[in-house]
Design an enzyme around this catalytic site. Structure first.
Site, PDB file in Angstrom:
ATOM      1  N   GLY A   1     -70.402  49.781  61.773  1.00  0.00           N
ATOM      2  CA  GLY A   1     -70.324  49.112  60.475  1.00  0.00           C
ATOM      3  C   GLY A   1     -69.159  49.583  59.623  1.00  0.00           C
ATOM      4  O   GLY A   1     -68.240  50.225  60.118  1.00  0.00           O
TER       5      GLY A   1
ATOM      6  N   GLU B   1     -60.210  45.569  59.781  1.00  0.00           N
ATOM      7  CA  GLU B   1     -59.397  44.719  60.653  1.00  0.00           C
ATOM      8  C   GLU B   1     -59.519  45.079  62.137  1.00  0.00           C
ATOM      9  O   GLU B   1     -59.429  44.200  62.993  1.00  0.00           O
ATOM     10  CB  GLU B   1     -57.911  44.812  60.253  1.00  0.00           C
ATOM     11  CG  GLU B   1     -57.440  43.799  59.264  1.00  0.00           C
ATOM     12  CD  GLU B   1     -57.824  42.357  59.588  1.00  0.00           C
ATOM     13  OE1 GLU B   1     -58.521  41.771  58.730  1.00  0.00           O
ATOM     14  OE2 GLU B   1     -57.468  41.822  60.654  1.00  0.00           O
ATOM     15  N   GLY B   2     -59.673  46.361  62.435  1.00  0.00           N
ATOM     16  CA  GLY B   2     -59.805  46.791  63.834  1.00  0.00           C
ATOM     17  C   GLY B   2     -61.038  46.167  64.472  1.00  0.00           C
ATOM     18  O   GLY B   2     -60.959  45.576  65.555  1.00  0.00           O
ATOM     19  N   HIS B   3     -62.161  46.276  63.768  1.00  0.00           N
ATOM     20  CA  HIS B   3     -63.393  45.662  64.282  1.00  0.00           C
ATOM     21  C   HIS B   3     -63.212  44.146  64.411  1.00  0.00           C
ATOM     22  O   HIS B   3     -63.641  43.535  65.393  1.00  0.00           O
ATOM     23  CB  HIS B   3     -64.558  45.899  63.312  1.00  0.00           C
ATOM     24  CG  HIS B   3     -64.935  47.334  63.116  1.00  0.00           C
ATOM     25  ND1 HIS B   3     -64.782  47.982  61.918  1.00  0.00           N
ATOM     26  CD2 HIS B   3     -65.481  48.241  63.967  1.00  0.00           C
ATOM     27  CE1 HIS B   3     -65.228  49.228  62.031  1.00  0.00           C
ATOM     28  NE2 HIS B   3     -65.647  49.416  63.255  1.00  0.00           N
TER      29      HIS B   3
END
Ligand code: AMP
Length: 282
Positions: free
Chosen positions: A31, A35-37
């Site tokens: 959570g 941006e990476g997720h």
């Protein structure tokens, strides 16, 4: 988008989709999405029929003196972002649901986890491997998406799935970085403005090493010493480890000869950040 907190319910939803011949893709996260997720989620969204994203800050992968308690959380904002990305299910199990009071079964990878974060965070990868297998068993996903940001983690998970005959496709997504080069991380949120500015040095150091190796330097100690100097030229940075290992098997090496990974973990103020780069030697 549905939010599922119950493991049995997640399993029966997945069973139903599998019965209907749908492909299920899964992005595990802790959570506080960034941006990476989102890069992982967007790639998965294009590839699968049903997309599940989990949000679970897994206590088992944190050491007793680590940042489990202060790990950033913002489920409301995560929910908004996931809805935007057309995610089908958010799987958000409770800690009690995941870990029975007499829980006593662990997944322990014993080769790739012998270096880097495996040494500096004892028990961390045991927690990661255990939870990933559990999340897979709950979601029954056909494919699972990981970021190269956690390069050692994804190779360990790959090995675990292979060794346990778990039939799943692993997709690795390149590290997403801010304009400055700093890799997106939920922990960046915990940095002061000043610390975040200094944290750029991690990427600069990795890029410097990449150029040195490309120019033919093969001496590992030389590179590591220089990297330590670059990083600790900032009074806010303290090196946890700098290691150069073979890639993708994460073995210790004497000399830079083929494909290697430079792994860095530093403390910036009180926050521990990791990053890595793969370099192909001359
Ligand atoms: P976390 O929530 O930190 O456990 O991360 C969930 C997934 O997102 C993991 O597979 C990470 O490798 C991936 N991830 C985190 N940060 C990045 C990033 N900057 N670029 C690409 N993937 C990332």
């Amino acid at each position: 988008m549905e939010i599922i907190t119950n493991i049995k319910q997640m399993q029966s939803i997945s069973d139903q989709h599998i019965y209907n011949k749908k492909t299920i893709g899964f992005v595990p996260t802790m959570g506080f999405l960034h941006e990476g997720h989102l890069k992982l989620i967007r790639r998965a969204r294009k590839k699968v029929d049903i997309l599940i994203v989990s949000i679970f800050v897994n206590p088992m992968q944190f050491g007793p003196n680590e940042d489990y308690k202060i790990y950033p959380r913002n489920f409301k904002n995560d929910q908004r972002l996931l809805k935007n990305e057309q995610v089908d299910y958010v799987f958000k199990p409770s800690t009690q649901g995941m870990y029975a009071i007499d829980f006593s079964t662990y997944v322990d990878e014993s080769q790739i986890s012998k270096v880097m974060c495996g040494v500096s965070r004892p028990g961390h990868f045991r927690g990661v491997a255990t939870v990933v297998v559990k999340l897979w068993a709950a979601t029954k996903a056909h494919s699972i998406y990981f970021g190269q940001k956690d390069a050692q983690q994804v190779q360990i998970v790959k090995r675990v799935f292979r060794d346990l005959n778990i039939d799943i496709k692993i997709v690795i997504i390149p590290t997403a970085r801010e304009k400055s080069g700093l890799a997106y991380s939920s922990r960046n949120e915990l940095l002061t403005i000043e610390e975040k500015k200094e944290a750029i040095k991690i990427y600069e150091a990795l890029m410097w090493a990449k150029l040195e190796i490309a120019s033919g330097i093969t001496n590992i100690n030389l590179i590591i010493q220089a990297l330590k100097r670059i990083l600790e030229s900032s009074p806010l940075i303290k090196v946890d480890y700098i290691e150069i290992v073979s890639y993708p098997d994460f073995q210790k090496i004497q000399k830079i000869e083929s494909k290697i990974l430079i792994g860095i973990a530093v403390w910036v103020g009180g926050i521990r950040l990791i990053d890595n780069m793969i370099v192909e030697a001359q």
